[in-house]
Design a protein around this motif. Structure first.
Motif, short mmCIF file in Angstrom:
data_model
loop_
_atom_site.label_atom_id
_atom_site.label_comp_id
_atom_site.label_asym_id
_atom_site.label_seq_id
_atom_site.Cartn_x
_atom_site.Cartn_y
_atom_site.Cartn_z
N HIS A 56 0.84 -1.19 0.00
CA HIS A 56 0.00 0.00 0.00
C HIS A 56 0.88 1.24 0.00
O HIS A 56 1.87 1.30 0.74
CB HIS A 56 -0.91 0.01 1.23
CG HIS A 56 -1.95 -1.06 1.19
ND1 HIS A 56 -2.48 -1.66 2.30
CD2 HIS A 56 -2.56 -1.65 0.13
CE1 HIS A 56 -3.36 -2.56 1.94
NE2 HIS A 56 -3.43 -2.59 0.63
N CYS A 57 0.54 2.19 -0.84
CA CYS A 57 1.28 3.46 -0.89
C CYS A 57 1.26 4.11 0.50
O CYS A 57 0.19 4.23 1.11
CB CYS A 57 0.64 4.37 -1.93
SG CYS A 57 1.32 6.03 -1.95
N SER A 58 2.42 4.51 1.00
CA SER A 58 2.47 5.07 2.35
C SER A 58 1.82 6.45 2.42
O SER A 58 1.52 6.95 3.48
CB SER A 58 3.91 5.14 2.84
OG SER A 58 4.66 5.93 1.93
N ASN A 59 1.59 7.04 1.25
CA ASN A 59 0.95 8.36 1.22
C ASN A 59 -0.57 8.26 1.08
O ASN A 59 -1.31 8.80 1.90
CB ASN A 59 1.55 9.18 0.07
CG ASN A 59 1.12 10.63 0.13
OD1 ASN A 59 1.20 11.25 1.19
ND2 ASN A 59 0.65 11.15 -0.99
N CYS A 60 -1.02 7.55 0.03
CA CYS A 60 -2.46 7.56 -0.26
C CYS A 60 -3.17 6.25 0.07
O CYS A 60 -4.39 6.19 0.07
CB CYS A 60 -2.69 7.92 -1.72
SG CYS A 60 -2.23 6.60 -2.86
N GLY A 61 -2.41 5.18 0.29
CA GLY A 61 -3.04 3.90 0.64
C GLY A 61 -3.44 3.04 -0.55
O GLY A 61 -3.97 1.94 -0.38
N PRO A 68 6.37 6.07 -2.96
CA PRO A 68 4.94 6.32 -3.20
C PRO A 68 4.48 5.79 -4.57
O PRO A 68 5.32 5.56 -5.45
CB PRO A 68 4.83 7.84 -3.18
CG PRO A 68 6.15 8.38 -2.77
CD PRO A 68 7.15 7.30 -2.86
N CYS A 69 3.18 5.65 -4.71
CA CYS A 69 2.62 5.07 -5.93
C CYS A 69 2.78 6.03 -7.11
O CYS A 69 3.10 7.21 -6.93
CB CYS A 69 1.15 4.72 -5.72
SG CYS A 69 0.06 6.15 -5.65
N ALA A 70 2.53 5.52 -8.31
CA ALA A 70 2.71 6.32 -9.53
C ALA A 70 1.81 7.55 -9.52
O ALA A 70 2.21 8.62 -10.00
CB ALA A 70 2.41 5.45 -10.75
N ILE A 71 0.61 7.44 -8.97
CA ILE A 71 -0.32 8.58 -8.95
C ILE A 71 0.22 9.67 -8.03
O ILE A 71 0.23 10.85 -8.37
CB ILE A 71 -1.75 8.13 -8.54
CG1 ILE A 71 -2.32 7.17 -9.58
CG2 ILE A 71 -2.67 9.33 -8.35
CD1 ILE A 71 -3.66 6.54 -9.23
N CYS A 72 0.69 9.28 -6.84
CA CYS A 72 1.25 10.26 -5.90
C CYS A 72 2.49 10.94 -6.49
O CYS A 72 2.74 12.10 -6.23
CB CYS A 72 1.59 9.61 -4.57
SG CYS A 72 0.15 9.27 -3.55
N GLN A 73 3.26 10.18 -7.28
CA GLN A 73 4.50 10.73 -7.84
C GLN A 73 4.28 11.60 -9.06
O GLN A 73 5.17 12.32 -9.48
CB GLN A 73 5.43 9.57 -8.23
CG GLN A 73 6.10 8.92 -7.05
CD GLN A 73 7.24 8.02 -7.51
OE1 GLN A 73 8.09 8.41 -8.30
NE2 GLN A 73 7.24 6.79 -7.03
ZN LIG Z 1 -0.09 7.00 -3.49
#
Ligand SMILES: [Zn+2]
Length: 198
Positions: A56-61, A68-73
């Motif tokens: 799970h992305c540590s930022n958005c879950g 972090p996931c591709a969307i957060c990045q």
């Molecule tokens: Zn994320």
């Protein structure tokens, strides 16, 4: 009925999947026995890798193979708008629609006092931390249109209101009691477009 142990174990495993009853489990198990060796190995590897390599992305879950996931990045996305959803599958449904260019926050559940699930049991504290660190202007509360989803949206809205961040709720073109992930793209797009302030 008697099955050799490896088959009965395979049948048991299939029974654990949603929507698979005992008869279907038997049919699938025997289907696997007739598959080519390579295909079975690929299948087994996909199962193990999906579980092992996804986190799970540590930022958005959201589920991701990088943190972090591709969307957060993705810096081309508008980080002033966060769409709050219950499940990673909801992010995928929203992304298929290709109309939302903000970021997400995945709660992994909804508040449900009946089941003893409070805000601390889902990903709400992380959301509040994000609001402190990121310049967020709007939260779109896209939790499911059922009692738990509504309660969760109301809770977050009240919690966030004093900070001046705008909160909105997606419109109810969505079937009440339904899950976001099953909404078709047009319905979901209309629901997003017709969101109202909370
Ligand atoms: Zn994320």
């Amino acid at each position: 009925m008697y099955y050799p142990e490896p088959i009965s174990k395979l049948i048991d495993s299939f029974t654990k999947l949603p929507g698979i009853g005992p008869k279907t489990a038997v049919r699938l198990a025997f289907f696997v026995l007739n598959m080519k060796d390579d295909d079975v190995m690929d299948f087994a590897k996909s199962l193990v890798n999906a579980k092992r390599e996804l986190t799970h992305c540590s930022n958005c879950g959201h589920i991701t193979d990088q943190d972090p996931c591709a969307i957060c990045q993705d810096t081309s996305r508008d980080s002033s708008v966060i769409c709050v959803v219950q499940d990673p599958k909801d992010v995928i449904a929203m992304e298929k629609m290709k109309e939302f260019n903000g970021k997400y926050h995945v709660l992994h559940g909804a508040i449900s006092p009946m089941d003893g699930i409070g805000p601390e049991d889902i990903n709400v504290p992380d959301l509040i931390n994000r609001l402190k660190d990121e310049a967020v202007e709007e939260l779109i509360l896209a939790t499911n249109p059922n009692i738990e989803g509504e309660a969760t949206a109301m809770y977050i809205s009240r919690l966030v209101k004093p900070s001046g961040i705008k909160t909105s709720r997606i419109a109810h073109g969505l079937p009440v009691g339904g899950d976001l992930e099953y909404a078709d793209e047009v319905t979901l797009s209309k629901a997003l477009e017709g969101r109202r302030d909370l």
